[in-house]
Design a protein around this motif. Structure first.
Motif, mmCIF file in Angstrom:
data_model
loop_
_atom_site.group_PDB
_atom_site.id
_atom_site.type_symbol
_atom_site.label_atom_id
_atom_site.label_comp_id
_atom_site.label_asym_id
_atom_site.label_seq_id
_atom_site.Cartn_x
_atom_site.Cartn_y
_atom_site.Cartn_z
ATOM 1 N N GLU A 54 6.041 -8.550 8.866
ATOM 2 C CA GLU A 54 7.081 -7.977 7.991
ATOM 3 C C GLU A 54 6.453 -7.465 6.691
ATOM 4 N N ALA A 55 5.485 -8.236 6.182
ATOM 5 C CA ALA A 55 4.801 -7.791 4.943
ATOM 6 C C ALA A 55 4.107 -6.462 5.195
ATOM 7 N N ASP A 59 5.087 -3.175 3.153
ATOM 8 C CA ASP A 59 4.129 -2.599 2.207
ATOM 9 C C ASP A 59 2.720 -2.598 2.801
ATOM 10 N N PRO A 60 2.457 -1.662 3.754
ATOM 11 C CA PRO A 60 1.163 -1.651 4.427
ATOM 12 C C PRO A 60 -0.027 -1.522 3.476
ATOM 13 N N ASP A 65 -4.845 -3.620 1.320
ATOM 14 C CA ASP A 65 -5.678 -3.942 0.136
ATOM 15 C C ASP A 65 -6.199 -5.374 0.234
ATOM 16 N N PHE A 66 -5.323 -6.291 0.729
ATOM 17 C CA PHE A 66 -5.707 -7.710 0.897
ATOM 18 C C PHE A 66 -6.845 -7.839 1.907
ATOM 19 N N PRO A 141 -11.135 3.026 4.930
ATOM 20 C CA PRO A 141 -10.307 3.715 3.938
ATOM 21 C C PRO A 141 -9.119 2.825 3.562
ATOM 22 N N PRO A 142 -8.431 3.144 2.466
ATOM 23 C CA PRO A 142 -7.322 2.292 2.023
ATOM 24 C C PRO A 142 -6.238 2.098 3.086
ATOM 25 N N LEU A 143 -5.959 3.144 3.866
ATOM 26 C CA LEU A 143 -4.964 3.045 4.960
ATOM 27 C C LEU A 143 -5.592 3.672 6.206
ATOM 28 N N PRO A 144 -6.357 2.861 6.986
ATOM 29 C CA PRO A 144 -7.089 3.423 8.125
ATOM 30 C C PRO A 144 -6.150 3.965 9.214
#
Ligand code: BV8
Ligand code: ZN
Length: 245
Positions: A54-55, A59-60, A65-66, A141-144
């Motif tokens: 759900e997280a 907020d992908p 980032d985590f 990358p930040p959002l692969p």
């Protein structure tokens, strides 16, 4: 009960089938933050808040980032004497299974071969829409995105509320049920179904030993407890007896 290392070492030396269950504590001396220790925070958040589907849906970017922060930190970490002692134990034992809740890959880096990764591996990413999966230590990358279908990739780890990979879980249950001795190392014993492997082994007659800095909810029904750092205790369980000439 609290035991001496010599007592446990005699049991390990005499065991045919050794099974080990590890948690974040076995990587602590490599500099990897544990989940529930004081250093288990990331930007004020707990892993449990972020290791959720759900997280990720909500907020992908925050979840990636985590994971990218953990990959960057883990890239500097090396196996410690606990990982190395377990790899040596595997080489010296007729039947040995290492079950880990950790996703850091440090057991494999130390030379362990039969590693059952209950919660996946942070170095693997996969596509939720197609079969794309890859494993490397690259900076992502930040959002692969998936090279095949352009969907957003996710870490190939088991989040809370997700099922464990059935084959891995079955192999872990089988190993625990047939163990002569189960060593439970560096886990708070809070996360299921991993934590129940200790009780299962116990009920099937295995000798159960907990190695931890402090007592846990599992300590009560373990046969033996060794309190101290895994990186100090495990090499002493592996020391070859001095050959008296
Ligand atoms: C599931 C990957 C069901 C992500 C992680 C009963 C049955 C089934 C499920 C549940 C249940 N009860 C509750 C649940 C739900 C949940 C759960 O267990 N919640 C807990 C918090 C109550 N379980 C799940 O959701 C699991 N899924 O069962 O699905 C299902 C069934 C059908 C259909 C759909 C679903 C999935 C759980 C996996 C979650 N993923 N990680 C990531 O890493 O980013 S869990 C996470 O916690 C890590 O993997 C970590 O390894 C694990 C356990 O933590 P520990 O390893 O124990 O680490 P911790 O910091 O807690 O403790 C460290 C210990 O080391 C301490 O004791 C410390 O004293 C010690 N230590 C420190 N330094 C040292 C040391 N010891 C020795 N030497 C040192 N130097
Ligand atoms: Zn894809």
């Amino acid at each position: 009960m609290i035991a001496s290392i010599e007592t446990v070492k005699a049991l390990v030396d005499g065991a045919e089938r050794i099974v080990v269950l590890t948690g974040a504590g076995v990587s602590a001396e490599s500099g990897v933050p544990t989940f529930r220790g004081a250093d288990g925070l990331w930007n004020g958040l707990r892993a449990e808040d972020l290791a959720h589907p759900e997280a990720f849906a909500r907020d992908p970017q925050k979840v990636w980032d985590f994971y990218n922060w953990r990959r960057d930190m883990l890239r500097q970490c090396r196996p410690n004497p606990a990982h190395e002692a377990l790899a040596a134990m595997e080489a010296a034992t007729p039947s040995f299974n290492l079950i880990t809740q950790n996703v850091d890959g440090l057991h494999q880096q130390a030379g362990s071969e039969s590693v059952l990764e209950l919660h996946g591996n942070i170095w693997r990413v996969r596509c939720p829409q197609c079969t794309f999966k890859t494993e490397d230590h690259d900076v992502l990358p930040p959002l692969p995105k998936c090279p095949g279908c352009n969907a957003l990739l996710r870490p190939d780890v088991v989040w809370f509320g997700e099922q464990l990979e059935p084959g891995t879980l079955h192999s872990s249950v089988e190993a625990a049920a047939n163990a002569d001795i189960l060593l439970v190392i560096g886990t708070s014993g809070l996360v299921q179904p991993a934590a129940s492997l200790a009780d299962l082994a116990n009920r099937h007659g295995a000798v159960t030993v907990e190695v931890n800095l402090e007592p846990t909810p599992n300590t009560g029904f373990m046969d033996f407890a060794l309190h101290g750092k895994a990186g100090e205790i495990l090499p002493r369980l592996m020391l070859q007896p001095l050959l008296i000439g």
